[in-house]
Design an enzyme around this catalytic site. Structure first.
Site, mmCIF file in Angstrom:
data_model
loop_
_atom_site.group_PDB
_atom_site.id
_atom_site.type_symbol
_atom_site.label_atom_id
_atom_site.label_comp_id
_atom_site.label_asym_id
_atom_site.label_seq_id
_atom_site.Cartn_x
_atom_site.Cartn_y
_atom_site.Cartn_z
ATOM 1 N N LYS A 76 -8.193 -37.644 -150.908
ATOM 2 C CA LYS A 76 -9.515 -38.159 -151.284
ATOM 3 C C LYS A 76 -10.584 -37.310 -150.633
ATOM 4 O O LYS A 76 -10.388 -36.812 -149.523
ATOM 5 C CB LYS A 76 -9.690 -39.566 -150.732
ATOM 6 C CG LYS A 76 -8.848 -40.612 -151.385
ATOM 7 C CD LYS A 76 -9.385 -41.972 -150.975
ATOM 8 C CE LYS A 76 -8.618 -43.081 -151.648
ATOM 9 N NZ LYS A 76 -7.296 -43.299 -151.059
ATOM 10 N N ASP A 83 -0.898 -36.682 -139.898
ATOM 11 C CA ASP A 83 -0.064 -36.373 -141.071
ATOM 12 C C ASP A 83 0.124 -34.863 -141.235
ATOM 13 O O ASP A 83 1.179 -34.405 -141.682
ATOM 14 C CB ASP A 83 -0.707 -36.910 -142.366
ATOM 15 C CG ASP A 83 -0.740 -38.428 -142.438
ATOM 16 O OD1 ASP A 83 -0.163 -39.087 -141.547
ATOM 17 O OD2 ASP A 83 -1.366 -38.947 -143.392
ATOM 18 N N SER A 124 -5.975 -35.853 -139.156
ATOM 19 C CA SER A 124 -4.839 -36.782 -139.230
ATOM 20 C C SER A 124 -3.566 -36.158 -138.687
ATOM 21 O O SER A 124 -3.260 -34.979 -138.938
ATOM 22 C CB SER A 124 -4.611 -37.199 -140.678
ATOM 23 O OG SER A 124 -3.455 -38.005 -140.764
ATOM 24 N N LYS A 139 -1.304 -50.345 -137.532
ATOM 25 C CA LYS A 139 -1.113 -49.094 -138.263
ATOM 26 C C LYS A 139 -0.425 -48.130 -137.305
ATOM 27 O O LYS A 139 -0.973 -47.805 -136.250
ATOM 28 C CB LYS A 139 -2.484 -48.574 -138.709
ATOM 29 C CG LYS A 139 -2.466 -47.219 -139.381
ATOM 30 C CD LYS A 139 -3.887 -46.811 -139.750
ATOM 31 C CE LYS A 139 -3.998 -45.316 -139.959
ATOM 32 N NZ LYS A 139 -5.395 -44.871 -140.066
ATOM 33 N N GLU A 152 5.968 -45.522 -147.971
ATOM 34 C CA GLU A 152 5.297 -45.904 -146.718
ATOM 35 C C GLU A 152 4.795 -47.352 -146.781
ATOM 36 O O GLU A 152 4.706 -47.953 -147.865
ATOM 37 C CB GLU A 152 4.135 -44.954 -146.421
ATOM 38 C CG GLU A 152 3.008 -45.017 -147.441
ATOM 39 C CD GLU A 152 1.644 -44.605 -146.866
ATOM 40 O OE1 GLU A 152 1.190 -45.227 -145.881
ATOM 41 O OE2 GLU A 152 1.042 -43.672 -147.431
ATOM 42 N N VAL A 169 1.914 -41.917 -143.375
ATOM 43 C CA VAL A 169 2.683 -40.769 -143.874
ATOM 44 C C VAL A 169 3.471 -40.158 -142.715
ATOM 45 O O VAL A 169 4.661 -39.827 -142.850
ATOM 46 C CB VAL A 169 1.748 -39.737 -144.542
ATOM 47 C CG1 VAL A 169 2.473 -38.422 -144.790
ATOM 48 C CG2 VAL A 169 1.194 -40.304 -145.849
HETATM 49 N N1 PSU Z 1 -5.185 -42.076 -147.760
HETATM 50 C C1 PSU Z 1 -5.159 -42.870 -148.842
HETATM 51 N N2 PSU Z 1 -4.498 -44.049 -148.784
HETATM 52 C C2 PSU Z 1 -3.844 -44.453 -147.646
HETATM 53 C C3 PSU Z 1 -3.873 -43.599 -146.500
HETATM 54 C C4 PSU Z 1 -4.551 -42.431 -146.616
HETATM 55 O O1 PSU Z 1 -5.722 -42.511 -149.858
HETATM 56 O O2 PSU Z 1 -3.245 -45.554 -147.630
HETATM 57 C C5 PSU Z 1 -3.124 -44.006 -145.255
HETATM 58 C C6 PSU Z 1 -1.747 -43.300 -145.197
HETATM 59 O O3 PSU Z 1 -0.823 -44.166 -144.568
HETATM 60 C C7 PSU Z 1 -2.028 -42.105 -144.308
HETATM 61 C C8 PSU Z 1 -3.001 -42.701 -143.327
HETATM 62 O O4 PSU Z 1 -0.874 -41.573 -143.677
HETATM 63 O O5 PSU Z 1 -3.829 -43.546 -144.102
HETATM 64 C C9 PSU Z 1 -3.811 -41.649 -142.606
HETATM 65 O O6 PSU Z 1 -4.527 -42.262 -141.575
HETATM 66 P P1 PSU Z 1 -5.315 -41.354 -140.512
HETATM 67 O O7 PSU Z 1 -6.381 -40.692 -141.316
HETATM 68 O O8 PSU Z 1 -5.822 -42.332 -139.501
HETATM 69 O O9 PSU Z 1 -4.303 -40.386 -139.982
HETATM 70 MN MN MN Z 2 -7.923 -39.898 -137.723
#
Ligand code: PSU
Ligand code: MN
Length: 308
Positions: A162, A145, A143, A89, A27, A109
């Site tokens: 995390k 994801d 997310s 992003k 990614e 992701v």
């Molecule tokens: N968690 C990490 N490192 C990252 C991300 C998440 O420890 O770089 C990034 C990844 O690209 C993941 C995105 O898909 O953040 C998720 O963002 P959101 O929570 O806004 O969906």
């Molecule tokens: Mn979010």
């Protein structure tokens, strides 16, 4: 290999796919929003080298000038690293407008899985995934994801999640959506910087062959969606749980106080944690990405034997 008029597959990647050789997707939000320059660029280039050294072809994924790219040049990787959060992003909802307007986007992701699947790539290595955020029962911050893991047939190899996330709720969500969560050599979900989280995974598998077989069978059963492999950070690079948990709690409180929300939340928390722990968390982060790239390359090699 699949074709789509908005997709550019790099020649090396296209050739490998046409010949049924192993390919690993990577990614780009981890490059632009996940680490500072130049460590982000150096890590991304080193990850590609690791994958090549194990007999697979790397395909770093991004959107450049409105084109969906599977496979970037070193210059394109450097550009994403240097531009950092100046690049959008890009999650699922961002794709139509970024492509229509000919813009750049760093893939999360979610969008990396989407573009990998369009190209015919089945294995993807990253650091951490997005999930159900702490306090999601009020904010509804979940997310995209997780939805993508439920829909798109790509195996995602990460170091767990995390604890900026609510790990228990993230696992519940994945269970509802039918996503198998595998621990590589462990029964416990790793928590990115640390090997343990206190939460169990669905299954423990111990070799790249076993991972490849499980994913292959899933495909032959015509089950939609991906598979999540959680690979614990190597012991020597793992962080002290109290130190990292304290930093995470402070970062989450700060995000709340500043009213950070939406797509800004995860990058804000990642940057804050890095500041609070000095360089330590960045070193761990880089090492766990290398570790995931190794496992992904080995798994892609095994999968290419099964899917010949
Ligand atoms: N968690 C990490 N490192 C990252 C991300 C998440 O420890 O770089 C990034 C990844 O690209 C993941 C995105 O898909 O953040 C998720 O963002 P959101 O929570 O806004 O969906
Ligand atoms: Mn979010």
């Amino acid at each position: 290999m699949n074709c789509n008029k908005y997709l550019d597959i790099a020649p090396e990647v296209a050739e490998a796919l046409a010949e049924g050789k192993p390919v690993v997707a990577l990614e780009s939000t981890i490059i632009s929003h996940g680490m500072p320059y130049p460590q982000n660029r150096d890590t991304a280039l080193k990850v590609e080298e690791i994958i090549r050294s194990l007999g697979a072809v790397p395909a770093t994924i991004a959107i450049i000038g409105g084109r969906l790219k599977a496979g970037l040049s070193p210059d394109e990787i450097d550009y994403l690293g240097r531009t950092g959060s100046g690049v959008a992003k890009a999650s699922r909802r961002d794709l139509p407008v970024l492509v229509a307007k000919g813009m750049d986007g760093a893939t999360t992701v979610t969008t990396t899985m989407m573009i990998a699947a369009m190209a015919g790539i089945r294995v993807f290595a990253t650091g951490g995934i997005g999930g159900v955020h702490r306090g999601a029962e009020v904010t509804m911050d979940i997310s995209a994801d997780l939805e993508e893991l439920a829909e798109t047939p790509v195996m995602v190899i990460c170091a767990g999640a995390k604890s900026i996330l609510d790990l228990g709720l993230t696992l519940e969500y994945l269970e509802t959506k039918g996503v198998t969560v595998i621990g590589y050599g462990t029964e416990e979900l790793p928590a990115f910087y640390t090997r343990k989280s206190g939460f169990g995974v669905d299954y423990r598998l111990d070799t790249p062959e076993e991972l490849a077989k499980a994913f292959h069978v899933k495909r032959e059963l015509n089950l939609r969606g991906g598979m999540l492999v959680t690979n614990p950070i190597p012991e020597e690079y793992s962080m002290d749980a109290d130190t990292i948990n304290k930093a995470i709690s402070e970062a989450v409180a700060e995000a709340k106080a500043q009213g950070i929300h939406g797509k800004a939340t995860t990058p804000f928390l990642l940057a804050k944690i890095k500041d609070l722990t000095g360089g330590d968390s960045l070193d761990s982060n880089i090492q766990l990405v290398f570790n995931n790239a190794r496992l992904a390359a080995k798994t892609a090699v095994e999968l290419s034997k099964l899917e010949k």
